[in-house]
Write a protein that holds these residues in place. Structure first.
Motif, PDB file in Angstrom:
ATOM      1  N   ILE A 158       0.868  -1.174   0.000  1.00  0.00           N
ATOM      2  CA  ILE A 158       0.000   0.000   0.000  1.00  0.00           C
ATOM      3  C   ILE A 158       0.903   1.222   0.000  1.00  0.00           C
ATOM      4  O   ILE A 158       1.677   1.451   0.928  1.00  0.00           O
ATOM      5  CB  ILE A 158      -0.945  -0.020   1.206  1.00  0.00           C
ATOM      6  N   LYS A 159       0.776   1.940  -1.085  1.00  0.00           N
ATOM      7  CA  LYS A 159       1.758   3.006  -1.303  1.00  0.00           C
ATOM      8  C   LYS A 159       1.047   4.348  -1.369  1.00  0.00           C
ATOM      9  O   LYS A 159       0.005   4.463  -1.992  1.00  0.00           O
ATOM     10  CB  LYS A 159       2.442   2.737  -2.643  1.00  0.00           C
ATOM     11  N   ASP A 160       1.602   5.330  -0.688  1.00  0.00           N
ATOM     12  CA  ASP A 160       1.020   6.654  -0.825  1.00  0.00           C
ATOM     13  C   ASP A 160       2.108   7.689  -1.116  1.00  0.00           C
ATOM     14  O   ASP A 160       3.293   7.398  -1.023  1.00  0.00           O
ATOM     15  CB  ASP A 160       0.243   7.046   0.435  1.00  0.00           C
ATOM     16  N   THR A 161       1.653   8.866  -1.496  1.00  0.00           N
ATOM     17  CA  THR A 161       2.615   9.937  -1.785  1.00  0.00           C
ATOM     18  C   THR A 161       2.499  11.014  -0.710  1.00  0.00           C
ATOM     19  O   THR A 161       2.642  12.199  -0.983  1.00  0.00           O
ATOM     20  CB  THR A 161       2.348  10.550  -3.163  1.00  0.00           C
ATOM     21  N   GLY A 162       2.233  10.566   0.490  1.00  0.00           N
ATOM     22  CA  GLY A 162       1.969  11.500   1.582  1.00  0.00           C
ATOM     23  C   GLY A 162       3.223  12.038   2.241  1.00  0.00           C
ATOM     24  O   GLY A 162       4.292  12.061   1.640  1.00  0.00           O
ATOM     25  N   ILE A 163       3.061  12.435   3.495  1.00  0.00           N
ATOM     26  CA  ILE A 163       4.161  13.150   4.162  1.00  0.00           C
ATOM     27  C   ILE A 163       5.341  12.242   4.483  1.00  0.00           C
ATOM     28  O   ILE A 163       6.440  12.715   4.701  1.00  0.00           O
ATOM     29  CB  ILE A 163       3.677  13.811   5.475  1.00  0.00           C
ATOM     30  N   GLY A 164       5.108  10.935   4.500  1.00  0.00           N
ATOM     31  CA  GLY A 164       6.204  10.026   4.773  1.00  0.00           C
ATOM     32  C   GLY A 164       6.573   9.981   6.250  1.00  0.00           C
ATOM     33  O   GLY A 164       6.042  10.755   7.070  1.00  0.00           O
TER      34      GLY A 164
END
Ligand code: SAM
Lengths: 916, 284
Positions: free
Chosen positions: A667-673
């Motif tokens: 599950i991959k996101d481009t959020g704040i990390g």
């Protein structure tokens, strides 16, 4: 013979003159002769004429004299009259004879005078003599008679007449002769002029011819010379056909040209070689270039170049270059002084040309080896009276004196060239040596620094160990006792804990359940309120209701989480294996999350790799829960970009009993990390003290811990790859379990293996949480750091210099919160005053733009005071212009930050300048 | 000095033995670890080994070799000894100043700027470059590669953590390198360390790479290899220069350390002196 006949310019000119002079003499002789003739003629005319006339008139006079004498006598009878008569009678005969002699060549005139003569004789006979006789006889009658008759009268008259005509004739004759002479004179004149004209013409012609023959050759010479000077072609020569001084001149010029050309060749050849020798930095190169150039110029077929190496007894000449128009190695590699021809030459220091090469001219006698050339040239190269090199050339033809001259000339300066190259090489060597030394020094200094750092570290370590040792030895005894007790206590505690934690978990589970019931009613009621069906609530009240509802929802989630978690902890959670249909998986996720995705404008994708089986054997409920948990987290922390789910079948290198395959859900996101150091933290529940971290990364704080626990329960694991600002990827790795009888616990090891295998194959470098080495340090340091931060500042004194009281106030509050003493000054003067009375100031914050004395000046003054040279001053500049900063530094600021101030930055800078 | 002059036979013999021992040690180290120090400056290696021998109370170099072969921990210690990691942010500030003033204008127009820091040690140099690029507005298209053979220092470099005690020096260096902002904008602190801003850190790719044994891995517009070649013999330096030449784009820049120079290298004429004073060369 003809060739030897010289007809020089002098001869030519003299010949010309002689011709003209001869002409002139001939002309003059001719003219003089003519003149002489004419002179004679004239003289003749004059003398003859005069004589004739004289004589004629003499005769006439005599006649008259005789007549008058006769008459006088007759009349007077005086004898005296008879004397002239007698004299004249005697005289005229003589005169007549002379005259007839004169006129003997002129018969006409002779005839005339003969007639005259007859008449006179007549008269004398008829008149003269008889009358006289009469008188003498005194015959007066006779005399009267005589007079009467007067004989002789006709004769006299006739004679006088005859004289007249004679004289006229004579006059005419003279006239004739004079005319003749005149004519002759005219001819002479004409002849003279024509002669003159001829001489003039002849001289002009001669002059023309002679000068022409001189000028022509001179012109030819001049032409050739001019052609050479303008065309620069020295090879053409003057050709003169005439055999004279001009030819000599031509020959001399040609000779001059020859020597000139020779010198020019020499000069050019030398320049060519010398110019090729420029800017060369290796001896081999120099030798090669020099040899090939000289060989070409001297038409040599072979050449070798030897440089002196070694000193005194060990001198050897070593070959540095060779030239051969045929391929192959030429010459010997080295020779000693005096060895062979070439060595001999080196010894004797002079150029040698050997034209007669002995039949046994072999390797030893020359550096050039076995070839048998016609001529060999060996030349030493001298620098400062010392031989530094030798060249040897060999030619299939003989060396000319010109070649020799060239070699001598070119070698004059070549020694210097070689020396320069040697010097240059030496300099380069020295330079590179010094460079190596510099580098070595730098390396040493870096090593030293490292070493001193190491030493520092070691001494610190030692100190620490010492301290520890000291206290330990003191405590040792106590400790060993205490240890004993502690051990026993621990054992007991362990037992208690086991049961205790069980109770705690059970209690929690029950409690949560009990809590949920009232909470549900709160939720429902608040929702109803928020719908405001009766329309009786104000906007504000509505907002309250919504807050109550959402807070309640959060609370409920939390309680659910706690419940789950406590179940896990208490080991109460059972897994119920069932078949999960993965093909339905995407649609169920979409149902749950597309609306959030739409709401936030995020891309939401689900991908299932083609090789993933449709059926997954696992606990569906827990599986779903993990995925949902992760997804809601992903959506929560992603503001823009995408969230994606991907299912992969893990390629199975190893098989485990009871496991069909391994599934990886990413599950991959481009959020704040999530920063690395927090990776481990977010999987831990309850233990972390930093609430902020939980708030920031963990949602309720339990979601991830629960997911991770569930994953473990299902025999798998949950991993995180993330970097701050770059988004996160959670990877769930779970097995499809075919054999229920196998305990799930045994899969734990397997999952670790699979995970590492996966990592390696994917060459993922990121630290997986399970392997993070720094992990344990984080929770420990997190707490003390806060204390440390305060420690740096605590009790320290800061002087704020600023004319803006709002700034002072804001800063003061912030700094005082850190436990600092804050002093303030409204301008530079005040600042200096404060410094005077307070010697324990640790740091100054200095505004730049202030009235009276600005920040720059204040800083300069402070730096001017001896005691404050090291006091940290941080300049606060309103605008971060480059100029500003430079001025700050010049004025003595330790650092600067620009306004508006960011407190975090300010504290960072203060850390830097206040830690000792 | 005296020792050198009064070199008696005995010490000469030991010297020869030592040379042999040293060769064997380096050979052994190479064979077990893959790290090739055989062409490093002997004098430097010698001192490091001597240092280790003193600490560990080992009498001969052969003793060191024995431990290297049998004790992996010791081997690692020795490897660490051999990698000197002295570095600073904006070390030799003048270099960065000139880089900013003269090199940057040459790079500005490139669509992508690849910079390789060979032998980056604990990363301070590449951090400095990141800051410089940020200030020049080029960070978005800059790709910074930082490599070192030493995995331990690389890990430090990856962390972006700097000792607080050094920040004062770094601040001074930053300022004299012509920094255009406040240095404090690039870090945060706690009581112990300063932390480089993550946004800078994430622009940097760190990787293990050995200049002696590894190949070129990209084409770069700038290569900085400062204070690394001082540890190499001339032959090895030439070999590494060759590697750099291969890895540089035409008109690419090569930056060396303050005390280094390309002048005497074989490849000297392949470069023009761009800023000799701060050792920036440009591939022809
Ligand atoms: C003195 S530091 C230089 C650091 C930085 N470039 C500077 O000038 O501030 C030298 C670094 O070069 C590294 N190094 C030495 N030999 C190396 C090699 N063969 N390959 C890669 N790195 C090497 C060392 O590990 C060390 O970190």
């Amino acid at each position: 013979m003809m060739n030897n006949f010289r007809f020089g310019i002098r001869q030519k000119i003299i010949t010309g003159y002689i011709v003209i002079i001869v002409c002139l003499i001939a002309a003059i002789l001719a003219v003089t002769k003519q003149l002489d003739n004419m002179q004679k003629e004239r003289n003749f005319i004059i003398q003859h004429d005069f004589a004739v006339r004289d004589l004629t008139s003499n005769i006439e006079k005599d006649l008259l004299k005789m007549e008058s004498g006769q008459r006088g006598y007759i009349v007077t009878g005086d004898e005296n009259y008879l004397q002239p008569y007698n004299e004249a009678r005697e005289q005229w005969g003589k005169d007549f004879n002379a005259l007839s002699k004169l006129l003997s060549d002129y018969p006409d005139q002779l005839k005339e005078i003969t007639a005259i003569n007859e008449n006179i004789k007549e008269w004398i006979e008829v008149a003269g003599e008889p009358s006289i006789k009469l008188k003498q006889q005194n015959d007066t009658a006779g005399i009267r008679d005589f007079f009467q008759k007067d004989p002789g009268k006709t004769e006299i008259e006739q004679t006088l007449q005859q004289f007249d005509s004679f004289r006229n004739n004579e006059k005419e004759l003279v006239q004739q002769r004079a005319d003749n002479l005149n004519n002759q004179n005219q001819y002479l004149e004409i002849g003279l002029f024509s002669l003159l004209a001829f001489v003039i013409l002849a001289s002009i012609a001669l002059a023309w011819i002679i000068s022409g023959s001189i000028i022509k050759t001179i012109k030819a010479v001049v032409e050739t010379i001019r052609a050479m000077t303008t065309g620069g072609n020295l090879s053409s020569r003057i050709h003169v056909k005439s055999n004279d001084e001009i030819r000599d001149l031509g020959f001399a010029t040609n000779e001059l040209l020859d020597s000139f050309e020779e010198r020019d060749w020499l000069q050019r050849s030398v320049t060519e070689v010398v110019s090729k020798n420029q800017g060369i930095s290796s001896l081999e190169n120099l030798a090669e270039i020099f040899l090939s150039a000289t060989a070409q110029i001297t038409e040599s077929s072979y050449g070798a170049f030897y440089i002196k190496e070694g000193k005194e007894k060990n001198v050897r000449f070593v070959k540095k270059g060779a030239f051969a128009d045929t391929a192959g190695d030429v010459g010997r590699d080295s020779f000693a002084l005096g060895q062979g021809l070439i060595g001999q030459c080196a010894l004797e220091k002079r150029v040698q040309v050997i034209n007669k090469i002995e039949g046994d001219y072999t390797l030893i006698s020359s550096g050039l080896g076995e070839t048998k050339p016609r001529s060999i040239l060996i030349a030493p190269i001298v620098h400062e009276e010392e031989i530094i090199a030798v060249i040897e050339l060999a030619s299939l033809a003989e060396y000319t004196s010109q070649h020799l001259a060239f070699i001598e000339k070119v070698l004059e300066t070549f020694g210097l060239t070689i020396n320069r190259v040697i010097d240059r090489i030496e300099i380069a060597r020295l330079l590179s040596e010094s460079q190596a030394m510099t580098e070595e020094l730098q390396a040493q200094s870096e090593e030293l620094q490292t070493q001193s750092e190491e030493l520092q570290m070691q001494s610190e370590e030692l100190q620490m160990i010492n301290e520890q040792l000291e206290s330990r030895s003191q405590d040792a005894e106590e400790k060993s006792k205490a240890l004993e007790i502690a051990k026993k206590e621990l054992e007991e505690k362990a037992k208690q804990l086991e049961t205790g934690s069980k109770y705690k978990s059970e209690f929690l589970a029950n409690m949560s359940h009990e809590l949920r019931t009232p909470l549900n009613s709160i939720l429902i009621l608040s929702e109803m309120l928020a719908e405001n069906s009766s329309k009786s609530l104000s906007e504000e009240e509505l907002e309250f209701a919504r807050v109550i509802h959402s807070s309640g929802q959060d609370l409920l989630n939390l309680i659910n989480d706690i419940l789950d978690f406590s179940k896990v902890e208490a080991g109460k959670l059972e897994i119920m294996l069932s078949e999960v249909n993965l093909s339905e998986f995407p649609s169920s996720l979409e149902r749950n999350f597309t609306h959030i995705a739409d709401q936030k404008g995020l891309n939401f994708t689900i991908n299932i790799a083609p090789d993933v089986p449709t059926i997954l054997q696992t606990d569906e409920k827990r599986f779903q829960q993990i995925i949902k948990n992760l997804l809601s987290n992903a959506f929560k922390f992603t503001e823009k970009g995408s969230v994606s789910v991907r299912l992969n079948k893990v390629p199975a290198d190893v098989t485990y009993a009871g496991i069909d395959y391994w599934l990886e859900v990413s599950i991959k996101d481009t959020g704040i990390g999530i920063p690395k150091e927090k990776h481990e933290l977010i999987f831990q529940a309850f233990q972390q003290g930093d609430g902020a971290t939980i708030r920031k990364y963990g949602g309720t704080g339990l979601g991830l811990s629960i997911s991770s626990e569930f994953a473990k329960l299902l025999g798998g694991r949950l991993q995180l790859q993330s970097e701050e600002g770059k988004g996160s990827t959670f990877k769930l790795l779970i097995p499809s379990i075919s054999d229920e009888s196998v305990s799930v616990q045994t899969f734990a090891g397997a999952s670790a293996e699979v995970a590492t295998a996966l990592e390696q194959s994917a060459k993922v470098i990121e630290d997986a949480p399970a392997t993070a080495k720094i992990a344990p340090a984080v929770p420990e340091t997190e707490q003390p750091i806060m204390v440390d931060q305060e420690k740096v500042f605590y009790g320290k004194t800061v002087l704020i210099t600023d004319d803006d009281n709002r700034n002072i106030f804001a800063l003061k509050t912030a700094l005082e919160q850190k436990g600092m003493n804050v002093l303030n000054a409204n301008n530079g003067m005040e600042c200096l005053d404060v410094l005077e009375t307070n010697k324990n100031i640790d740091l100054i914050l200095m505004d730049i733009m202030m009235p009276e004395m600005d920040g720059y000046e204040t800083m300069q003054r402070i730096r001017g005071l001896n005691e404050f040279t090291d006091l940290p001053i941080i300049a606060l500049t309103a605008k971060a212009m480059k100029n500003d900063r430079e001025k700050c530094l010049e004025a003595g600021a330790s650092d600067y930050i620009s306004k508006p101030l960011k407190l975090e930055q300010l504290f960072s800078v203060m850390h830097v300048w206040m830690t000792k | 000095m005296k020792d050198l002059i009064w070199n008696n036979d005995d010490s000469q013999e030991t010297n020869i033995t030592e040379t042999i021992e040293m060769e064997l040690l380096l050979e052994g180290l190479y064979r077990v670890s893959g790290f090739d120090f055989r062409q490093y400056m002997r004098s430097s290696i010698q001192r490091r080994v001597q240092n280790r021998m003193q600490i560990e109370q080992i009498q001969t170099i052969t003793g060191v070799l024995e431990k290297v072969l049998h004790d992996p921990m010791f081997m690692n210690k020795l490897l660490n000894d051999f990698s000197i990691n002295v570095t600073e942010m904006f070390r030799n500030p003048e270099f960065f100043k000139v880089f900013r003033e003269k090199v940057i204008p040459e790079l500005k127009e490139l669509p992508e700027i690849r910079i390789w820091h060979a032998g980056c040690a604990t990363g301070e140099e590449v951090y400095s470059m990141a800051i410089l690029m940020e200030e020049e507005g080029l960070i978005h298209k800059a790709k910074l590669y930082a490599t070192d053979m030493n995995e331990t220092v690389l890990n430090k470099a990856r962390s972006g953590i700097l000792p607080l005690s050094k920040m004062r020096t770094y601040t001074k260096n930053y300022m004299s390198s012509g920094g255009t902002r406040a240095f404090s904008e690039y870090y945060t602190t706690d009581g112990h360390f300063a932390y480089l801003k993550p946004s800078l850190l994430k622009q940097i790719s760190f990787a293990q790479h050995n200049l002696v044994t590894d190949q070129s891995f990209n084409e770069f517009h700038v290569i900085l290899c400062r204070n690394v070649l001082i540890y190499f013999t001339t032959a090895l330096q030439n070999q590494v220069y060759e590697l750099f030449y291969e890895s540089l784009s035409t008109k690419g820049f090569l930056g060396l350390g303050d005390k280094e120079s390309i002048k005497f290298a074989e490849c000297a004429d392949q470069y023009e002196e761009f800023a000799e004073l701060v050792k920036i060369y440009r591939k022809k």
